[in-house]
Design a protein around this motif. Structure first.
Motif, PDB file in Angstrom:
ATOM      1  N   SER A  85       0.841  -1.193   0.000  1.00  0.00           N
ATOM      2  CA  SER A  85       0.000   0.000   0.000  1.00  0.00           C
ATOM      3  C   SER A  85       0.875   1.241   0.000  1.00  0.00           C
ATOM      4  N   GLU A  86       0.344   2.301  -0.571  1.00  0.00           N
ATOM      5  CA  GLU A  86       1.030   3.587  -0.644  1.00  0.00           C
ATOM      6  C   GLU A  86       0.026   4.703  -0.372  1.00  0.00           C
ATOM      7  N   PHE A  87       0.538   5.902  -0.140  1.00  0.00           N
ATOM      8  CA  PHE A  87      -0.300   7.064   0.117  1.00  0.00           C
ATOM      9  C   PHE A  87      -0.037   8.123  -0.943  1.00  0.00           C
ATOM     10  N   THR A  88      -1.067   8.892  -1.264  1.00  0.00           N
ATOM     11  CA  THR A  88      -0.886   9.974  -2.225  1.00  0.00           C
ATOM     12  C   THR A  88       0.021  11.037  -1.616  1.00  0.00           C
ATOM     13  N   GLN A  89       0.888  11.608  -2.424  1.00  0.00           N
ATOM     14  CA  GLN A  89       1.787  12.657  -1.954  1.00  0.00           C
ATOM     15  C   GLN A  89       1.136  14.027  -1.986  1.00  0.00           C
ATOM     16  N   VAL A  90       0.052  14.157  -2.735  1.00  0.00           N
ATOM     17  CA  VAL A  90      -0.714  15.402  -2.790  1.00  0.00           C
ATOM     18  C   VAL A  90      -1.900  15.269  -1.839  1.00  0.00           C
ATOM     19  N   ASN A  91      -2.156  16.299  -1.065  1.00  0.00           N
ATOM     20  CA  ASN A  91      -3.274  16.263  -0.135  1.00  0.00           C
ATOM     21  C   ASN A  91      -4.601  16.101  -0.871  1.00  0.00           C
ATOM     22  N   VAL A  92      -5.533  15.426  -0.229  1.00  0.00           N
ATOM     23  CA  VAL A  92      -6.834  15.142  -0.845  1.00  0.00           C
ATOM     24  C   VAL A  92      -7.510  16.445  -1.276  1.00  0.00           C
ATOM     25  N   GLY A  93      -7.923  16.471  -2.545  1.00  0.00           N
ATOM     26  CA  GLY A  93      -8.650  17.623  -3.071  1.00  0.00           C
ATOM     27  C   GLY A  93      -7.791  18.700  -3.675  1.00  0.00           C
ATOM     28  N   GLN A  94      -6.462  18.630  -3.484  1.00  0.00           N
ATOM     29  CA  GLN A  94      -5.591  19.654  -4.051  1.00  0.00           C
ATOM     30  C   GLN A  94      -5.362  19.402  -5.538  1.00  0.00           C
ATOM     31  N   PRO A  95      -4.969  20.439  -6.299  1.00  0.00           N
ATOM     32  CA  PRO A  95      -4.708  20.237  -7.733  1.00  0.00           C
ATOM     33  C   PRO A  95      -3.661  19.145  -7.954  1.00  0.00           C
ATOM     34  N   GLY A  96      -3.950  18.245  -8.885  1.00  0.00           N
ATOM     35  CA  GLY A  96      -3.034  17.160  -9.176  1.00  0.00           C
ATOM     36  C   GLY A  96      -3.241  15.935  -8.309  1.00  0.00           C
ATOM     37  N   TRP A  97      -4.275  15.938  -7.461  1.00  0.00           N
ATOM     38  CA  TRP A  97      -4.485  14.802  -6.559  1.00  0.00           C
ATOM     39  C   TRP A  97      -4.813  13.523  -7.331  1.00  0.00           C
ATOM     40  N   VAL A  98      -5.590  13.617  -8.403  1.00  0.00           N
ATOM     41  CA  VAL A  98      -5.939  12.427  -9.180  1.00  0.00           C
ATOM     42  C   VAL A  98      -4.682  11.792  -9.768  1.00  0.00           C
ATOM     43  N   GLU A  99      -3.774  12.615 -10.308  1.00  0.00           N
ATOM     44  CA  GLU A  99      -2.518  12.081 -10.841  1.00  0.00           C
ATOM     45  C   GLU A  99      -1.678  11.450  -9.736  1.00  0.00           C
ATOM     46  N   SER A 100      -1.647  12.086  -8.565  1.00  0.00           N
ATOM     47  CA  SER A 100      -0.905  11.528  -7.439  1.00  0.00           C
ATOM     48  C   SER A 100      -1.505  10.194  -7.011  1.00  0.00           C
ATOM     49  N   ARG A 101      -2.815  10.075  -7.109  1.00  0.00           N
ATOM     50  CA  ARG A 101      -3.502   8.807  -6.785  1.00  0.00           C
ATOM     51  C   ARG A 101      -3.076   7.715  -7.760  1.00  0.00           C
ATOM     52  N   VAL A 102      -3.003   8.037  -9.059  1.00  0.00           N
ATOM     53  CA  VAL A 102      -2.568   7.062 -10.056  1.00  0.00           C
ATOM     54  C   VAL A 102      -1.118   6.645  -9.799  1.00  0.00           C
ATOM     55  N   VAL A 103      -0.278   7.612  -9.452  1.00  0.00           N
ATOM     56  CA  VAL A 103       1.123   7.304  -9.137  1.00  0.00           C
ATOM     57  C   VAL A 103       1.200   6.390  -7.915  1.00  0.00           C
ATOM     58  N   ALA A 104       0.361   6.649  -6.916  1.00  0.00           N
ATOM     59  CA  ALA A 104       0.363   5.804  -5.716  1.00  0.00           C
ATOM     60  C   ALA A 104       0.029   4.355  -6.069  1.00  0.00           C
ATOM     61  N   PHE A 105      -0.895   4.149  -7.017  1.00  0.00           N
ATOM     62  CA  PHE A 105      -1.207   2.792  -7.461  1.00  0.00           C
ATOM     63  C   PHE A 105       0.020   2.133  -8.085  1.00  0.00           C
ATOM     64  N   GLU A 106       0.728   2.856  -8.926  1.00  0.00           N
ATOM     65  CA  GLU A 106       1.898   2.270  -9.580  1.00  0.00           C
ATOM     66  C   GLU A 106       3.015   1.992  -8.577  1.00  0.00           C
ATOM     67  N   ARG A 107       3.188   2.894  -7.621  1.00  0.00           N
ATOM     68  CA  ARG A 107       4.192   2.668  -6.593  1.00  0.00           C
ATOM     69  C   ARG A 107       3.851   1.431  -5.771  1.00  0.00           C
ATOM     70  N   ALA A 108       2.573   1.289  -5.421  1.00  0.00           N
ATOM     71  CA  ALA A 108       2.158   0.115  -4.644  1.00  0.00           C
ATOM     72  C   ALA A 108       2.381  -1.173  -5.439  1.00  0.00           C
ATOM     73  N   GLU A 109       2.094  -1.114  -6.747  1.00  0.00           N
ATOM     74  CA  GLU A 109       2.311  -2.296  -7.584  1.00  0.00           C
ATOM     75  C   GLU A 109       3.790  -2.671  -7.618  1.00  0.00           C
TER      76      GLU A 109
END
Length: 454
Positions: A85-109
């Protein structure tokens, strides 16, 4: 008398109303279940991601699970599973959060794959040292201290500032021999007597780990996401099996030679219909198509760039194209991915006791972790986009663009046939290709999978 009769009538009516109310409620079960359903849903959504992952594994009935080397093995099925598991580096709701979420998935993988390569083989290097230095001395209290102070005062008065500078330089040189990390700035305000170390205790530790492996046929099996306190966490589970390895080798060699199995649904019908499931599914999934062939579906997402109202659709379309390319890359990473993992820790604890009886301890730890995937180049045939979509993420309302890419032996065969025809300049009579239809704050989980494909 009449008033007594009226009073009794009113009391009777009240009793009837009280008795009828539960009966009316029973005729409307939705109203009764609303609070309990909300409570159950709220309870489900607060379940930690790791517990959801374990519940998913328990539902597959793969037999006894063995925990070893950071991974799970199921001897009855000859499969290896790991998760991270990983955490998003951008705070929830901030600009770029969706991209940070996708990156977190790849990091976790990648972290989940790293557990598999460490389980298969890794090299460890370790080194430790312990050193004690003591420079003890005794005096007879204040008389000796006064004597020392008189000597220091006389020396400084006679030699002056230049001598003081030379004394400090000599002390610096002596301390540097004791401690290679000595920094004179730490001791600027200390007197020469305070700088006299009587006990020094040093412990050092160095640990290095390295693992390298080319993984063939490792795919995502499950993913889930949700808030963990004020942070947003994602979890990815991956799996390897002989079947998955054989399918990956078929794609890599551009030659499908796996016997057909019991037919499944059309690929377009295996794509999640519910928005939350589609949004929660990222990575590759292995399925069985209507011909009984093993096929690959890849799910990827991207965040549209910020744009004005007149360019919103153009930004959304570009994000869908980016998602489609990411999905293609996921198929390549499933087929083959060479990964190198390096970890290195350097720790030191330094404790000093000075002649004025003061004590200072400093603990320093440096840690470096790296995962590197080697560049992979594979020629893919028959890759096609079977679905593009966009929706608002329920956690933030930000737009997410997605694409689903499919590969199947039939599409690869058709691609090879058309390619050969174009090269030879001849067109053969063939049936027209069927077009696959494209269907149009929460806890998200990925699609379920048919484990017979694994």
């Amino acid at each position: 008398m009449r008033s007594k009769k009226l009073t009794s009538v009113f009391l009777s009516l009240i009793c009837v109303i009280v008795l009828i109310t539960p009966v009316i409620a029973q005729d409307n079960p939705e109203e009764i279940l609303k609070p309990s359903r909300a409570g159950v849903q709220d309870k489900i959504e607060r379940v930690p991601l790791e517990q959801r992952w374990q519940a998913f594994l328990d539902s597959k009935n793969w037999g006894e699970c063995v925990h070893e080397g950071g991974v799970l093995t199921f001897p009855q099925r000859d499969i290896i599973i790991s998760s991270a598991s990983e955490f998003t580096q951008v705070n929830v709701g901030q600009p770029g959060w969706v991209e940070s979420r996708v990156v977190a998935f790849e990091r976790a993988e990648m972290e989940a794959k790293a557990k598999i390569i460490r389980f298969l083989s890794e090299t460890m290097t370790t080194e430790r040292s312990l050193k004690l230095f003591e420079n003890a001395g005794w005096s007879d209290g204040s008389i000796e201290e006064a004597k020392k102070m008189g000597q220091v005062e006389e020396t400084l008065g006679r030699i002056g500032k230049k001598s003081m500078a030379l004394t400090e330089a000599a002390l610096d040189k002596a301390l540097q021999k004791i401690d290679e990390d000595y920094d004179p700035e730490k001791y600027n305000n200390k007197s020469p007597e305070e700088l006299k170390t009587i006990v020094e205790n040093t412990f050092r530790r160095r640990v290095k780990a390295m693992a390298f492996r080319t993984l063939i046929g490792v795919t995502q099996l499950y993913s889930t996401e949700g808030k963990n306190g004020s942070e947003y966490q994602v979890l990815v589970g991956v799996i390897w099996s002989p079947k998955l390895n054989r399918l990956a080798m078929s794609l890599m060699n551009d030659e499908y030679n796996i016997p057909p199995v019991k037919p499944g649904k059309k690929l377009s019908q295996q794509i999640p219909i519910k928005d939350k499931i589609l949004l929660g599914t990222l990575g590759t999934r292995i399925v069985i198509d209507e011909n009984g062939h093993y096929s690959v579906l890849a799910y990827a997402q991207a965040q549209p760039r910020r744009s004005g109202p007149s360019r919103t659709q153009a930004a959304l379309q570009t994000a869908k194209q980016i998602a489609a390319d990411r999905a293609r890359a996921m198929i390549v990473n499933y087929i083959k991915e060479g990964m190198t993992m390096r970890n290195e820790e350097n720790s030191r604890e330094l404790s000093r006791e000075f002649s004025d009886m003061s004590v200072g301890t400093e603990t320093v730890r440096k840690y470096e972790h790296s995962l590197t995937g080697r560049q992979v180049k594979i020629r893919l045939r028959g890759i096609r986009v079977v679905k593009e979509w966009s929706m608002a993420h329920p956690e933030t309302g930000q737009t997410v663009a997605g694409a689903v890419i499919a590969w199947s032996p039939s599409s690869a065969s058709l691609s090879k046939q058309i390619d050969s025809t174009m090269k030879n300049g001849r067109v053969k009579n063939k049936q027209p290709e069927k077009q696959l239809p494209v269907s149009s704050g929460a806890i998200l989980e990925s699609m379920d999978v048919d484990t017979s494909a694994y």
